[in-house]
Scaffold this motif. Structure first.
Motif, PDB file in Angstrom:
ATOM      1  N   LYS A   1       0.974   7.653  10.114  1.00  0.00           N
ATOM      2  CA  LYS A   1       1.490   7.572   9.037  1.00  0.00           C
ATOM      3  C   LYS A   1       2.846   6.227  10.052  1.00  0.00           C
ATOM      4  O   LYS A   1       3.665   5.814  11.001  1.00  0.00           O
ATOM      5  CB  LYS A   1       2.515   8.457   8.734  1.00  0.00           C
ATOM      6  CG  LYS A   1       2.817  10.237   8.564  1.00  0.00           C
ATOM      7  CD  LYS A   1       2.587  11.068   8.012  1.00  0.00           C
ATOM      8  CE  LYS A   1       2.480  12.306   7.558  1.00  0.00           C
ATOM      9  NZ  LYS A   1       3.471  13.272   8.674  1.00  0.00           N
TER      10      LYS A   1
ATOM     11  N   LYS B   1       4.919   5.146   8.536  1.00  0.00           N
ATOM     12  CA  LYS B   1       6.931   5.457   8.373  1.00  0.00           C
ATOM     13  C   LYS B   1       7.392   5.519  10.143  1.00  0.00           C
ATOM     14  O   LYS B   1       8.473   5.110  10.455  1.00  0.00           O
ATOM     15  CB  LYS B   1       7.105   5.949   7.626  1.00  0.00           C
ATOM     16  CG  LYS B   1       6.787   7.380   7.785  1.00  0.00           C
ATOM     17  CD  LYS B   1       7.605   8.329   6.522  1.00  0.00           C
ATOM     18  CE  LYS B   1       7.525   9.730   6.697  1.00  0.00           C
ATOM     19  NZ  LYS B   1       7.395  10.409   5.821  1.00  0.00           N
TER      20      LYS B   1
ATOM     21  N   ILE C   1       9.449   3.292   6.294  1.00  0.00           N
ATOM     22  CA  ILE C   1       8.776   3.404   4.988  1.00  0.00           C
ATOM     23  C   ILE C   1       7.633   3.373   5.793  1.00  0.00           C
ATOM     24  O   ILE C   1       6.889   2.237   6.294  1.00  0.00           O
ATOM     25  CB  ILE C   1       9.722   2.578   3.841  1.00  0.00           C
ATOM     26  CG1 ILE C   1      10.872   4.002   2.817  1.00  0.00           C
ATOM     27  CG2 ILE C   1       8.645   2.702   2.585  1.00  0.00           C
ATOM     28  CD1 ILE C   1      11.153   2.751   2.568  1.00  0.00           C
TER      29      ILE C   1
ATOM     30  N   GLY D   1       2.947   4.094   5.161  1.00  0.00           N
ATOM     31  CA  GLY D   1       2.122   5.197   4.192  1.00  0.00           C
ATOM     32  C   GLY D   1       1.239   5.939   4.940  1.00  0.00           C
ATOM     33  O   GLY D   1       1.090   5.500   6.760  1.00  0.00           O
TER      34      GLY D   1
ATOM     35  N   SER E   1       3.373   0.076   1.929  1.00  0.00           N
ATOM     36  CA  SER E   1       3.360   0.746   0.865  1.00  0.00           C
ATOM     37  C   SER E   1       2.997   2.277   1.249  1.00  0.00           C
ATOM     38  O   SER E   1       2.928   2.855   2.420  1.00  0.00           O
ATOM     39  CB  SER E   1       1.832   0.367   0.269  1.00  0.00           C
ATOM     40  OG  SER E   1       1.074   1.728  -0.945  1.00  0.00           O
ATOM     41  N   ASP E   2       3.648   3.428   0.115  1.00  0.00           N
ATOM     42  CA  ASP E   2       3.488   4.389   0.995  1.00  0.00           C
ATOM     43  C   ASP E   2       1.396   5.322   0.647  1.00  0.00           C
ATOM     44  O   ASP E   2       1.870   5.882   0.686  1.00  0.00           O
ATOM     45  CB  ASP E   2       4.955   5.706   0.172  1.00  0.00           C
ATOM     46  CG  ASP E   2       5.561   5.237   0.091  1.00  0.00           C
ATOM     47  OD1 ASP E   2       6.347   5.504   1.084  1.00  0.00           O
ATOM     48  OD2 ASP E   2       6.525   5.503  -1.043  1.00  0.00           O
ATOM     49  N   GLU E   3       1.379   4.398   0.334  1.00  0.00           N
ATOM     50  CA  GLU E   3       0.003   4.885  -0.529  1.00  0.00           C
ATOM     51  C   GLU E   3      -1.215   4.446   0.746  1.00  0.00           C
ATOM     52  O   GLU E   3      -0.556   3.272   1.502  1.00  0.00           O
ATOM     53  CB  GLU E   3      -0.805   3.405  -0.794  1.00  0.00           C
ATOM     54  CG  GLU E   3      -0.206   3.922  -2.740  1.00  0.00           C
ATOM     55  CD  GLU E   3       0.104   4.993  -3.239  1.00  0.00           C
ATOM     56  OE1 GLU E   3      -1.125   6.216  -3.356  1.00  0.00           O
ATOM     57  OE2 GLU E   3       1.351   4.838  -4.083  1.00  0.00           O
TER      58      GLU E   3
ATOM     59  N   ASN F   1      17.342   2.771   4.233  1.00  0.00           N
ATOM     60  CA  ASN F   1      17.187   3.820   3.793  1.00  0.00           C
ATOM     61  C   ASN F   1      17.666   5.493   4.437  1.00  0.00           C
ATOM     62  O   ASN F   1      18.388   4.893   5.250  1.00  0.00           O
ATOM     63  CB  ASN F   1      15.709   4.595   4.493  1.00  0.00           C
ATOM     64  CG  ASN F   1      14.422   5.345   4.256  1.00  0.00           C
ATOM     65  OD1 ASN F   1      15.296   6.427   3.648  1.00  0.00           O
ATOM     66  ND2 ASN F   1      13.866   5.351   4.701  1.00  0.00           N
TER      67      ASN F   1
ATOM     68  N   GLY G   1      10.993   5.241  -0.425  1.00  0.00           N
ATOM     69  CA  GLY G   1       9.557   4.945  -0.370  1.00  0.00           C
ATOM     70  C   GLY G   1       9.523   3.595  -0.600  1.00  0.00           C
ATOM     71  O   GLY G   1      10.407   2.605  -0.726  1.00  0.00           O
ATOM     72  N   PHE G   2       8.537   3.123  -1.000  1.00  0.00           N
ATOM     73  CA  PHE G   2       8.604   1.988  -0.862  1.00  0.00           C
ATOM     74  C   PHE G   2       8.895   1.471  -2.231  1.00  0.00           C
ATOM     75  O   PHE G   2       9.390   0.458  -2.238  1.00  0.00           O
ATOM     76  CB  PHE G   2       6.868   1.618  -1.058  1.00  0.00           C
ATOM     77  CG  PHE G   2       6.764   0.437  -0.656  1.00  0.00           C
ATOM     78  CD1 PHE G   2       6.552  -0.679  -0.177  1.00  0.00           C
ATOM     79  CD2 PHE G   2       5.576   0.062  -2.536  1.00  0.00           C
ATOM     80  CE1 PHE G   2       5.547  -1.891  -0.848  1.00  0.00           C
ATOM     81  CE2 PHE G   2       5.018  -0.766  -2.857  1.00  0.00           C
ATOM     82  CZ  PHE G   2       5.501  -2.188  -1.859  1.00  0.00           C
TER      83      PHE G   2
END
Ligand SMILES: Cc1cc2nc3c(=O)[nH]c(=O)nc-3n(C[C@H](O)[C@H](O)[C@H](O)COP(=O)(O)OP(=O)(O)OC[C@H]3O[C@@H](n4cnc5c(N)ncnc54)[C@H](O)[C@@H]3O)c2cc1C
Length: 289
Positions: A17, A19, A26, A28, A65-67, A253, A258-259
């Protein structure tokens, strides 16, 4: 996190991850995350990826990105973490934490990096970004750089062949492996560093995770933070991301942001500053998508 290969030299991690590796906390999942400890492995890997990868330092200027990321992530491992005296110069591995270098310089009364104390960075990231603080740029003490290009070839770049500008260097498309610094003899550096650190803590926001300043300052000494503050945006939130109450150029944060939350604040800030001051803010942070 599953370690599929660990030879001490090349570590390949599946499902990391990001983050856990960025200062703003943050980012993904990454399905290909490489920690590389030798130049040979690095060269091989760079060739295998066709030069398409993200290079991670300490992750303090990255908004990911969180993706799942489209490209693999490469990080230099502990073999690139060292400081050694080389006659009148000091050679430092690119993965060395900048804090470690400052401590070394201060203890040895070597002047040149004390203004920059407290910038969270690896030495490679610091030089690539030409980080600066309190009127001093890291480039002022860089003498020589050993780096790898995206074809996996290594070269040594001397001072007169390098280019540096505000938050920019000619190393953006290369991998810095080590940096030789030339320091002047200094005095009372511990005290000076202590004062710079104190000032940094007063001016910035160190209470919450962030990427530091999101936007570059403007030519002529105009601070982007002052323009953002002038638009009354301090404290504005999008879910758990917020424009810092302490420093308007920081987005923090507050926990679990999230992003997209940060992206939304960036867009809003740009629009408001443009509307009020007719100024287009340029991002300092690097977006990884
Ligand atoms: C609280 C806070 C305060 C900050 N204050 C300052 C400040 O005062 N002044 C300032 O200038 N910045 C500041 N920053 C921003 C950040 O610390 C700097 O940009 C720093 O140089 C990033 O280093 P890094 O190792 O974390 O690089 P990363 O964030 O991991 O990467 C940044 C860029 O450098 C590249 N990179 C990383 N390693 C290498 C390498 N070995 N070779 C080539 N390219 C590489 C990456 O690919 C990426 O493009 C701050 C950040 C935070 C979170």
């Amino acid at each position: 996190m599953v370690v599929v290969e660990d030879t001490q030299r090349l570590i390949v991690k599946r499902v990391v991850k990001l983050k856990d590796y960025t200062s703003i906390k943050i980012g993904g999942r990454v399905s290909r995350f490489f920690i590389v400890n030798t130049e040979q492995d690095l060269s091989k890997l760079v060739k295998e990826t066709g030069g398409l990868f993200y290079l991670l330092g300490k992750g303090s200027n990255i908004l990911a990105s969180d993706e799942r990321l489209s490209k693999p992530v490469i990080k230099l491992g502990e073999e690139f973490d060292y400081i050694k005296r080389d006659f009148s110069l000091v050679e430092v591995g690119a993965a060395t934490s900048f804090l470690k270098l400052v401590k070394y310089a201060v203890e040895n009364e070597l002047e040149g990096v004390e203004n920059l104390v407290g910038i969270p960075a690896s030495v490679g990231g610091m030089v690539c970004m030409n980080a600066s603080s309190f009127g001093r740029e890291i480039s002022s003490v860089v003498e020589r750089v050993r780096c790898m290009d995206k074809e996996g070839s290594i070269s040594i770049v001397e001072k007169d062949e390098m280019k540096f500008a505000y938050r920019k260097s000619s190393f953006a498309n290369r991998i810095i492996l080590s940096v030789w610094f030339k320091f002047e003899n200094g005095f009372n550096l511990k005290e000076k560093a202590k004062n710079f650190l104190k000032e940094r803590r007063i001016r910035g926001d160190y209470d919450y995770p962030s990427c530091g300043c999101v936007f570059k300052n403007l030519p002529g000494g105009v601070f982007s933070g002052a323009l953002i503050e002038g638009c009354g945006l301090k404290g504005v939130r999008k879910n758990n991301a917020a424009v810092s109450e302490r420093h308007a150029n920081f987005i923090v944060n507050l926990g679990g942001a999230g992003f997209k939350d940060v992206e939304c604040l960036i867009k809003m800030i740009k629009e408001k500053v443009h509307e009020k001051y007719n100024v287009v803010l340029e991002e300092e942070i690097h977006r990884w998508t």
